[in-house]
Design a protein around this motif. Structure first.
Motif, PDB file in Angstrom:
ATOM      1  N   ALA A 110       0.816  -1.219   0.000  1.00 43.53           N
ATOM      2  CA  ALA A 110       0.000   0.000   0.000  1.00 43.53           C
ATOM      3  C   ALA A 110       0.845   1.264   0.000  1.00 43.53           C
ATOM      4  CB  ALA A 110      -0.941   0.002   1.199  1.00 43.53           C
ATOM      5  N   GLY A 111       2.153   1.116  -0.147  1.00 45.98           N
ATOM      6  CA  GLY A 111       3.021   2.279  -0.195  1.00 45.98           C
ATOM      7  C   GLY A 111       3.684   2.578   1.132  1.00 45.98           C
ATOM      8  N   LYS A 112       4.170   3.798   1.264  1.00 44.47           N
ATOM      9  CA  LYS A 112       5.035   4.115   2.395  1.00 44.47           C
ATOM     10  C   LYS A 112       5.015   5.610   2.696  1.00 44.47           C
ATOM     11  CE  LYS A 112       8.852   4.802  -0.813  1.00 44.47           C
ATOM     12  NZ  LYS A 112      10.143   4.307  -1.339  1.00 44.47           N
ATOM     13  N   ILE A 113       5.610   5.951   3.849  1.00 45.05           N
ATOM     14  CA  ILE A 113       5.964   7.326   4.144  1.00 45.05           C
ATOM     15  C   ILE A 113       7.479   7.375   4.312  1.00 45.05           C
ATOM     16  CG2 ILE A 113       3.769   7.927   5.222  1.00 45.05           C
ATOM     17  CD1 ILE A 113       5.133   7.638   7.957  1.00 45.05           C
ATOM     18  N   THR A 114       8.054   8.534   4.067  1.00 50.42           N
ATOM     19  CA  THR A 114       9.490   8.730   4.228  1.00 50.42           C
ATOM     20  C   THR A 114       9.716   9.894   5.183  1.00 50.42           C
ATOM     21  OG1 THR A 114       9.893   7.958   1.968  1.00 50.42           O
ATOM     22  CG2 THR A 114      11.682   9.153   3.052  1.00 50.42           C
ATOM     23  N   ILE A 115      10.459   9.636   6.244  1.00 54.47           N
ATOM     24  CA  ILE A 115      10.787  10.657   7.239  1.00 54.47           C
ATOM     25  C   ILE A 115      12.303  10.755   7.316  1.00 54.47           C
ATOM     26  CG2 ILE A 115      10.587  11.373   9.640  1.00 54.47           C
ATOM     27  CD1 ILE A 115       8.064   9.669   9.859  1.00 54.47           C
ATOM     28  N   ARG A 116      12.828  11.899   6.869  1.00 52.90           N
ATOM     29  CA  ARG A 116      14.282  12.103   6.871  1.00 52.90           C
ATOM     30  C   ARG A 116      15.021  10.936   6.234  1.00 52.90           C
ATOM     31  NH1 ARG A 116      16.730  16.499   6.812  1.00 52.90           N
ATOM     32  NH2 ARG A 116      18.485  15.714   8.005  1.00 52.90           N
ATOM     33  N   GLN A 117      14.563  10.545   5.043  1.00 51.30           N
ATOM     34  CA  GLN A 117      15.163   9.493   4.215  1.00 51.30           C
ATOM     35  C   GLN A 117      15.008   8.094   4.802  1.00 51.30           C
ATOM     36  OE1 GLN A 117      19.211  10.916   3.626  1.00 51.30           O
ATOM     37  NE2 GLN A 117      18.573  12.246   1.939  1.00 51.30           N
ATOM     38  N   PHE A 120       9.056   3.872   5.753  1.00 47.88           N
ATOM     39  CA  PHE A 120       8.179   3.080   6.610  1.00 47.88           C
ATOM     40  C   PHE A 120       6.981   2.627   5.785  1.00 47.88           C
ATOM     41  CE2 PHE A 120      10.491   6.088   9.185  1.00 47.88           C
ATOM     42  CZ  PHE A 120      10.836   5.400  10.339  1.00 47.88           C
ATOM     43  N   LYS A 121       6.787   1.327   5.696  1.00 48.44           N
ATOM     44  CA  LYS A 121       5.707   0.748   4.892  1.00 48.44           C
ATOM     45  C   LYS A 121       4.385   0.778   5.656  1.00 48.44           C
ATOM     46  CE  LYS A 121       4.375  -3.589   2.617  1.00 48.44           C
ATOM     47  NZ  LYS A 121       4.776  -5.009   2.373  1.00 48.44           N
ATOM     48  N   LEU A 122       3.316   1.185   4.971  1.00 53.74           N
ATOM     49  CA  LEU A 122       1.995   1.190   5.598  1.00 53.74           C
ATOM     50  C   LEU A 122       1.529  -0.240   5.842  1.00 53.74           C
ATOM     51  CD1 LEU A 122      -0.551   2.676   6.559  1.00 53.74           C
ATOM     52  CD2 LEU A 122      -1.357   2.651   4.189  1.00 53.74           C
ATOM     53  N   VAL A 123       1.117  -0.518   7.072  1.00 52.21           N
ATOM     54  CA  VAL A 123       0.702  -1.868   7.463  1.00 52.21           C
ATOM     55  C   VAL A 123      -0.796  -1.933   7.757  1.00 52.21           C
ATOM     56  CG1 VAL A 123       1.036  -3.728   9.128  1.00 52.21           C
ATOM     57  CG2 VAL A 123       2.988  -2.316   8.426  1.00 52.21           C
ATOM     58  N   GLN A 124      -1.286  -1.027   8.584  1.00 52.36           N
ATOM     59  CA  GLN A 124      -2.692  -1.070   9.003  1.00 52.36           C
ATOM     60  C   GLN A 124      -3.128   0.278   9.543  1.00 52.36           C
ATOM     61  OE1 GLN A 124      -3.542  -0.733  12.463  1.00 52.36           O
ATOM     62  NE2 GLN A 124      -2.103  -1.937  13.673  1.00 52.36           N
ATOM     63  N   ALA A 156       6.338   3.946  12.772  1.00 55.69           N
ATOM     64  CA  ALA A 156       5.939   5.343  12.616  1.00 55.69           C
ATOM     65  C   ALA A 156       4.424   5.369  12.470  1.00 55.69           C
ATOM     66  CB  ALA A 156       6.618   5.970  11.399  1.00 55.69           C
ATOM     67  N   VAL A 157       3.769   6.190  13.270  1.00 53.99           N
ATOM     68  CA  VAL A 157       2.311   6.232  13.265  1.00 53.99           C
ATOM     69  C   VAL A 157       1.834   7.652  12.958  1.00 53.99           C
ATOM     70  CG1 VAL A 157       0.198   5.774  14.555  1.00 53.99           C
ATOM     71  CG2 VAL A 157       2.245   4.397  14.992  1.00 53.99           C
ATOM     72  N   ILE A 158       0.863   7.755  12.036  1.00 56.29           N
ATOM     73  CA  ILE A 158       0.201   9.023  11.762  1.00 56.29           C
ATOM     74  C   ILE A 158      -1.106   9.043  12.541  1.00 56.29           C
ATOM     75  CG2 ILE A 158      -0.862  10.501  10.011  1.00 56.29           C
ATOM     76  CD1 ILE A 158       0.972   9.222   7.954  1.00 56.29           C
ATOM     77  N   GLY A 159      -1.325  10.088  13.312  1.00 56.18           N
ATOM     78  CA  GLY A 159      -2.568  10.257  14.049  1.00 56.18           C
ATOM     79  C   GLY A 159      -3.412  11.345  13.415  1.00 56.18           C
TER      80      GLY A 159
END
Length: 269
Positions: A110-117, A120-124, A156-159
């Protein structure tokens, strides 16, 4: 030192500090799926006693980097450089009732986010009601957590915070499934993560914290979006009715910050 140089220095320290947490997570370091031993009620199995239920959960009571916290303006450091990027894509997903929450789990990439290179793969993703994080002492009606994991096991979690208002479009698509879900995991087909947070996310808070359910593993990079989305009363009720007794309100109380730094990103500063 100019702002950009100062920011780079701050984040060098940030990731050096983060590297002190364990790299490879074991099964007992991840969010618990069997909620039977704990609850959110004010009993010996409630949040104040989680650390005494299981030896692997001890950090719930002894940790210095626990989540959630209150995101107060008095404690944040303003930074406007080196934030993050998102590269999501549609993928197969399922809907599961974990008893203590409702979870959408991606089976494909499902893709990823990148924080300072760091990738982190999206899991749930899953929901808490009311919100777990507060902003200047204000608790909102709902909070969504998008959980990501790196190849080295970092989390890494997005709230995303929600207040009562217009229905959330993403939850509208899932509403019938949430109302009907039992113990079996339901295949919900292709789900596009962009449907979850289509709105502008350039302003946000970031800090180092933990999982908000046992085992309360620390070293989690938290990004809490400042913009508050809306959710309907029917959607809140559906999520609360679907979980097991004792988890209708599944929010952990705010934790002591122990003088942690919280960064606030505003590109206009």
């Amino acid at each position: 030192m100019d702002l950009k140089a100062k920011t780079i220095s701050v984040f060098a320290i940030f990731f050096f500090f983060l590297s002190s947490f364990p790299n490879n997570l074991h099964a007992h370091d991840l969010e618990v799926d069997d909620e039977t031993p704990f609850t959110y009620e004010h009993t010996e199995k409630g949040p104040e006693g989680w650390g005494k239920i299981d030896p692997h959960w001890r950090i719930c009571n002894t940790g210095k980097f626990q989540s959630p916290i209150d995101l107060t303006n008095q404690r944040v450091s303003l930074i406007n450089y080196g934030a993050w990027s998102r590269q999501y894509q549609p993928a197969l997903a399922s809907l599961k009732n974990r008893g203590h929450d409702i979870m959408v789990s991606w089976k494909g990439d499902a893709g990823k986010i990148t924080i300072r290179q760091k990738e982190f793969k999206l899991v749930q993703c899953h929901w808490h009601s009311p919100s777990e994080h507060t902003v200047n002492g204000t608790r909102y009606d709902m909070e969504l957590h998008m959980v990501h994991q790196s190849d080295r096991g970092k989390l890494a979690v997005i709230g995303v915070l929600f207040k009562l208002g217009q229905p959330n479009k993403f939850l509208t698509k899932l509403l019938n499934g949430i109302k009907a879900i039992g113990k079996e995991e339901i295949n919900i087909g292709i789900v596009n993560p962009h449907d979850i947070i289509r709105f502008q996310t350039r302003k946000f808070y970031r800090y180092i914290g933990s999982l908000t359910v046992p085992p309360c593993t620390e070293g989690v990079i938290w990004t809490v979006v400042k913009r508050v989305n809306t959710i309907s009363a029917e959607q809140i009720a559906a999520l609360r009715n679907a979980v097991h007794d004792g988890f209708e309100t599944n929010s952990r109380p705010v934790q002591n910050t122990h003088s942690r730094t919280v960064w606030y990103y505003d590109p206009n500063v």
